[in-house]
Every structure is written in structure tokens, then in C-alpha cells.
Design an enzyme around this catalytic site. Structure first.
Site, PDB file in Angstrom:
ATOM      1  N   LYS A  35     -81.948  43.159  15.235  1.00 31.10           N
ATOM      2  CA  LYS A  35     -81.426  44.504  14.954  1.00 31.10           C
ATOM      3  C   LYS A  35     -81.342  44.718  13.451  1.00 31.10           C
ATOM      4  CE  LYS A  35     -79.210  44.852  19.380  1.00 31.10           C
ATOM      5  NZ  LYS A  35     -78.098  44.477  20.244  1.00 31.10           N
TER       6      LYS A  35
ATOM      7  N   GLN B  84     -71.946  43.228  19.993  1.00 28.45           N
ATOM      8  CA  GLN B  84     -72.922  42.474  20.785  1.00 28.45           C
ATOM      9  C   GLN B  84     -72.240  41.819  21.987  1.00 28.45           C
ATOM     10  OE1 GLN B  84     -76.342  42.382  20.047  1.00 28.45           O
ATOM     11  NE2 GLN B  84     -76.444  41.448  22.064  1.00 28.45           N
TER      12      GLN B  84
ATOM     13  N   ASP C  32     -74.693  52.512  21.294  1.00 31.16           N
ATOM     14  CA  ASP C  32     -75.159  51.781  22.473  1.00 31.16           C
ATOM     15  C   ASP C  32     -75.076  52.663  23.721  1.00 31.16           C
ATOM     16  OD1 ASP C  32     -76.284  49.311  22.595  1.00 31.16           O
ATOM     17  OD2 ASP C  32     -74.405  48.186  22.632  1.00 31.16           O
TER      18      ASP C  32
END
Ligand code: NDP
Length: 300
Positions: free
Chosen positions: A54, A98, A121
């Protein structure tokens, strides 16, 4: 092999190129530097790789990447405090924690704390709820809601491959919150007639045989057989299954949830694994971060 290969690497690169242009234009016009904060707790090797990838994608797109690495014994209170600080930091437009978090920490608690306006997200209940209540895909996109990256990536792959979803029979195998459910809703918003299959579904081969579009998100290697596929169907394989090497001393292999060679012999188009849906997830994260920074700049 009859099917056209849907090249996720090329399509994800096209998305990232658009994001790169958008990030530069936003900075030039408004002075806003798009920025993504990624929080990694613990040392899970797969999570470390995802976070590193990322960061690399951010750098390539001109997005500022801010990494927060916390030890595995971090308390929920400390993690929540970090998220709240990032919520209050105007120079941060996207926050990604995460998952999975180490034992003892609650995914739900921390995800629910993220400011929905920075939830790149697309997992916050406010974003999920908003997108659930909007009927048409174009209206979902215009609403500014953040769509979850992998399901949105599946739709982008179908769109950019010219697959007509209007009135198509789509079968989604898998009903998880991160893939199956949201991809089903997005397909419906594109006017597909959607059937969601899962472990209790009867006659899955028969259902798949009637499908113009199949999205497989199961997590079982080569579970969907080539002989189940309707000739000409579009196949999106979300599955990522790590398999031992074929020969001694070889490398581990990644295979999808679809029996690739056999399916490709009858399908109209198909995503490979690797190189299909996988690269789209990060590309859509970059797109969401630009969207967030753009929405932030408009409110300044
Ligand atoms: P989950 O384990 O959360 O869900 C799997 C789904 O498959 C469940 O709904 C389950 O049904 C269903 N299922 C299991 N067995 C069967 C069966 N025999 N017949 C029909 N359906 C079945 O997985 P995820 O949705 O999180 O992930 C699915 C796959 O996608 C994994 O391989 C994962 O690694 C991959 N993935 C890839 C991403 C990417 O970036 N490309 C991102 C996210 C995931 P039930 O609900 O009844 O148990």
C-alpha cells in the site's frame, strides 16, 4: 483457451494512472496533498506485505503515506486514541487499520471509530448503510460514499472489460461482509439479477450453469469447476489460495476459487489468479483516498 483474459494488472494500472493525475491536479488547484494513514498492529507477515504494498502504491500515485506500526501488545485504548488523533488530523484524508488485529483487540470497535469521511476501506457501518440504501450504481458513485475496495474492484474489472450487467444473471458464491455481500449489492445496482450462494446452497453447479456472470469468493482452491460454467459467461475469481509447489524445491503457488484452465475453455472472459482481482484492491484504495481528499478540499 476460448476466454478473453481480464488483465487485472493492466486495468489496475489504468486506475492508478487516473488517480496519479487526479492527485496532482488536486494539489495544483487546491493545495491539498492527498494522504493515507495506515495502521499496522503486530507483526503478521501477510499484513506487513499488504502494508508495504500500500505504501509503494501511494508513492507511485503521489499520495502521502503515513505508516503507524504498533506492537502486538498495544491496548485497545491506545489503538483507539491513535485512530481518534488521525480523525482529528486535517492533513490525513484516509485511515486504514490493517486487519486482522492481534488477539485481544476488537476489529469492530476500531473500525466503528474511524471517521466515516476518512473510511477509505468502506467498512464503516455508515458507509455500508448509505450504499445499501441507494438503488443505482451511478447514484452510489455520485453520493460520495466509500465503496469497499475488493468488491468495487470486481465491478471495475467487469465495466472496463465491456461486460453488460444490465439484466444479466449473476451468481455470487460467498456471503462475507468484505466481498460476497457488497459485490452482490453492487451487481444489483448495475441491474444484474443476483443470486447469492453459500455453503448451504443446493445445486450450486446448476445455479452457476445459468449464470452470465460468476463471482467466486469462497476461499477454496479450484472449487468452481469448468464444467459448471455457461459458455460465454464472465468469471471473476476473488479467491486467493496458497498451494504447495508442484515440484520439490519449487515455489508456493497462488490459485483461485475457480478451476482456471477448464473454466477458461468455455467462459467468455475470466480473471486469472494471480493478476486478476488482487491488484485491483489496492488500486481502488488509491481511488478512494483521492475521493476523500477531493471531498475534503471541497469543504475547506
Ligand atoms: P469468507 O471465509 O469470509 O467467506 C467465504 C464464503 O464462502 C462464505 O460465505 C461461505 O459460506 C462460502 N462457502 C464456503 N464453502 C462453500 C461451499 N462449499 N459452497 C458454497 N459456498 C461456500 O471469505 P472472504 O469473503 O473473506 O474471502 C473469500 C476469498 O477471497 C478468499 O480466498 C480470500 O483470500 C479472497 N480475498 C481476496 C481479496 C483480494 O484482494 N483479491 C480480498 C478479500 C478476500 P457460509 O457463509 O455459509 O459459511
Amino acid at each position: 483457451m476460448a476466454a478473453k483474459i481480464i488483465d487485472g494488472k493492466a486495468i489496475s494500472q489504468a486506475v492508478k494512472d487516473e488517480v496519479t493525475k487526479g492527485v496532482a491536479e488536486l494539489k495544483e488547484k487546491t493545495g491539498v496533498q492527498a494522504a493515507l494513514a495506515v495502521v499496522l498492529v503486530g507483526e503478521d507477515p501477510a499484513s506487513q506485505v499488504y502494508v508495504r504494498n500500500k505504501g509503494i502504491a501511494c508513492e507511485k500515485c503521489g499520495i502521502k503515506s503515513i505508516e503507524h506500526k504498533l506492537p502486538a501488545d498495544t491496548t485497545q485504548a491506545a489503538l483507539n486514541k491513535l485512530v481518534e488523533d488521525l480523525n482529528n488530523d486535517d492533513s490525513v484524508h484516509g485511515i486504514l487499520v490493517q486487519l486482522p488485529l492481534p488477539k485481544g483487540l476488537s476489529d469492530d470497535e476500531v473500525l466503528n471509530l474511524i471517521n466515516p469521511a476518512k473510511d477509505v476501506d468502506g467498512f464503516h457501518p455508515i458507509n455500508v448503510g448509505k450504499f445499501l440504501t441507494i438503488k443505482k450504481y451511478a447514484d452510489i458513485q455520485a453520493s460520495g460514499v466509500f465503496l469497499p475496495c475488493t468488491p468495487h474492484g470486481c465491478i471495475e474489472l467487469l465495466d472496463r472489460s465491456g461486460v453488460d450487467l444490465n439484466g444479466a444473471n449473476a451468481v455470487v458464491v460467498g456471503r462475507s461482509n468484505i466481498v460476497g455481500k457488497p459485490v452482490s449489492l453492487l451487481l444489483m445496482s448495475k441491474n444484474a439479477t443476483v443470486t447469492i450462494a453459500h455453503s448451504r446452497t443446493k445445486d450450486l453447479p446448476g445455479l452457476i450453469k445459468s449464470a452470465d456472470v460468476v463471482v467466486a469468493a469462497i476461499g477454496m482452491p479450484e472449487f468452481v469447476k469448468g464444467e459448471w460454467i455457461k459458455p460465454g459467461a464472465a468469471i471473476i475469481d476473488v479467491g486467493i489460495n496458497r498451494m504447495p509447489p508442484k515440484e520439490e524445491g519449487g515455489k508456493d503457488r497462488l490459485v483461485g476459487d475457480v478451476e482456471y484452465e477448464a473454466a477458461a475453455a468455455v467462459a467468455g472472459c475470466i480473471t486469472p489468479v494471480p493478476g486478476g482481482v488482487g491488484p485491483m484492491t489496492i488500486a481502488m484504495l488509491m481511488k478512494n483516498t483521492l475521493q476523500s481528499a477531493t471531498q475534503f478540499a471541497a469543504k475547506k
